[in-house]
Design a protein around this motif. Structure first.
Motif, PDB file in Angstrom:
ATOM      1  N   ARG A  35      -4.621   2.857  -7.129  1.00 35.66           N
ATOM      2  CA  ARG A  35      -3.873   1.665  -7.518  1.00 35.66           C
ATOM      3  C   ARG A  35      -4.719   0.441  -7.210  1.00 35.66           C
ATOM      4  O   ARG A  35      -5.575   0.475  -6.338  1.00 35.66           O
ATOM      5  CB  ARG A  35      -2.542   1.594  -6.767  1.00 35.66           C
ATOM      6  CG  ARG A  35      -1.613   2.755  -7.113  1.00 35.66           C
ATOM      7  CD  ARG A  35      -0.312   2.706  -6.324  1.00 35.66           C
ATOM      8  NE  ARG A  35       0.389   1.449  -6.544  1.00 35.66           N
ATOM      9  CZ  ARG A  35       1.018   0.761  -5.577  1.00 35.66           C
ATOM     10  NH1 ARG A  35       1.025   1.190  -4.348  1.00 35.66           N
ATOM     11  NH2 ARG A  35       1.640  -0.364  -5.863  1.00 35.66           N
ATOM     12  N   GLU A  36      -4.457  -0.647  -7.940  1.00 31.83           N
ATOM     13  CA  GLU A  36      -5.207  -1.881  -7.725  1.00 31.83           C
ATOM     14  C   GLU A  36      -4.268  -3.012  -7.370  1.00 31.83           C
ATOM     15  O   GLU A  36      -3.187  -3.143  -7.949  1.00 31.83           O
ATOM     16  CB  GLU A  36      -6.011  -2.250  -8.976  1.00 31.83           C
ATOM     17  CG  GLU A  36      -7.116  -1.262  -9.293  1.00 31.83           C
ATOM     18  CD  GLU A  36      -7.987  -1.700 -10.464  1.00 31.83           C
ATOM     19  OE1 GLU A  36      -7.701  -2.763 -11.075  1.00 31.83           O
ATOM     20  OE2 GLU A  36      -8.959  -0.990 -10.766  1.00 31.83           O
TER      21      GLU A  36
ATOM     22  N   MET B 164      -5.418   2.517  -2.585  1.00 31.91           N
ATOM     23  CA  MET B 164      -5.264   1.228  -3.248  1.00 31.91           C
ATOM     24  C   MET B 164      -6.490   0.394  -2.907  1.00 31.91           C
ATOM     25  O   MET B 164      -6.955   0.411  -1.771  1.00 31.91           O
ATOM     26  CB  MET B 164      -3.995   0.495  -2.797  1.00 31.91           C
ATOM     27  CG  MET B 164      -3.834  -0.883  -3.435  1.00 31.91           C
ATOM     28  SD  MET B 164      -2.386  -1.778  -2.802  1.00 31.91           S
ATOM     29  CE  MET B 164      -1.144  -1.156  -3.923  1.00 31.91           C
TER      30      MET B 164
ATOM     31  N   GLY C 116       0.829  -1.200   0.000  1.00 35.20           N
ATOM     32  CA  GLY C 116       0.000   0.000   0.000  1.00 35.20           C
ATOM     33  C   GLY C 116       0.862   1.248   0.000  1.00 35.20           C
ATOM     34  O   GLY C 116       1.758   1.390   0.823  1.00 35.20           O
TER      35      GLY C 116
END
Length: 195
Positions: A169-170, A126, A121
């Protein structure tokens, strides 16, 4: 771990209006829905772990082990998850680089997923990308705290994530989004999913 502080936040203050009984205390495996969720969170290695309680707070305290967890009471829990998040953020350790936000009625989140988001993270936001969509846990960096405390209502975190105002973000996670319990049908599906 990562050489930085990360705080886990488990939202469990809901009043279970749709269910009609405290979902935190529904039997699950050898504990309760919330007990199982907290067991997973404890195993992930957070530097600090916070749980929010509101509806059925005393019954939860009586039935669920809260050892080693910072428990925060949410007076206006009926106004949505944002109220819980505001109270929890006030208790986040000043050294925390960010929080990992999880739901107290989602015991199927895996410890490995939590450990991955703790380790990776970064930035503002995220989310977890499961096979069938986005789901918890979510990472919010400290730079987001000011905006998070301004949120109001239910699903406000989702609106913030989808707003396009912050890069998101993923983290790819195998399998479907873990079940959360809002209705009796959800609870039955959860029980059926136990191996």
């Amino acid at each position: 771990m990562t050489g930085r502080w990360v705080t886990g936040v488990v939202l469990a203050a809901g009043g279970s209006r749709r269910l009609g009984t405290p979902k935190q205390l529904l039997p699950y495996r050898d504990t309760t829905v919330l007990g199982a969720t907290l067991d997973v969170a404890r195993s992930a290695g957070f530097d600090q772990l916070i749980v929010t309680l509101g509806g059925a707070a005393q019954a939860v305290r009586d039935a669920v082990s809260l050892d080693g967890i910072d428990v925060v009471a949410v007076g206006d829990f009926g106004t949505g998850c944002s109220a819980s998040l505001r109270v929890a953020l006030a208790r986040v350790h000043p050294h925390a680089a960010g929080i990992v936000l999880t739901l107290g009625d989602q015991p199927g989140v895996e410890s490995a997923t939590l450990r991955r988001i703790i380790a990776t993270g970064s930035g503002a936001v995220m989310v977890c990308r499961y096979a069938d969509g986005i789901g918890h846990p979510f990472w919010f960096g400290r730079s987001m705290f000011g905006e998070l405390v301004q949120l109001h209502g239910d699903k406000a975190v989702w609106k913030l994530i989808r707003s396009g105002r912050h890069p998101v973000r993923e983290l790819a996670v195998d399998g479907p989004v873990p079940l959360d319990v809002d209705t009796w049908d959800d609870y039955r599906r959860l029980l059926e999913s136990v191996p």
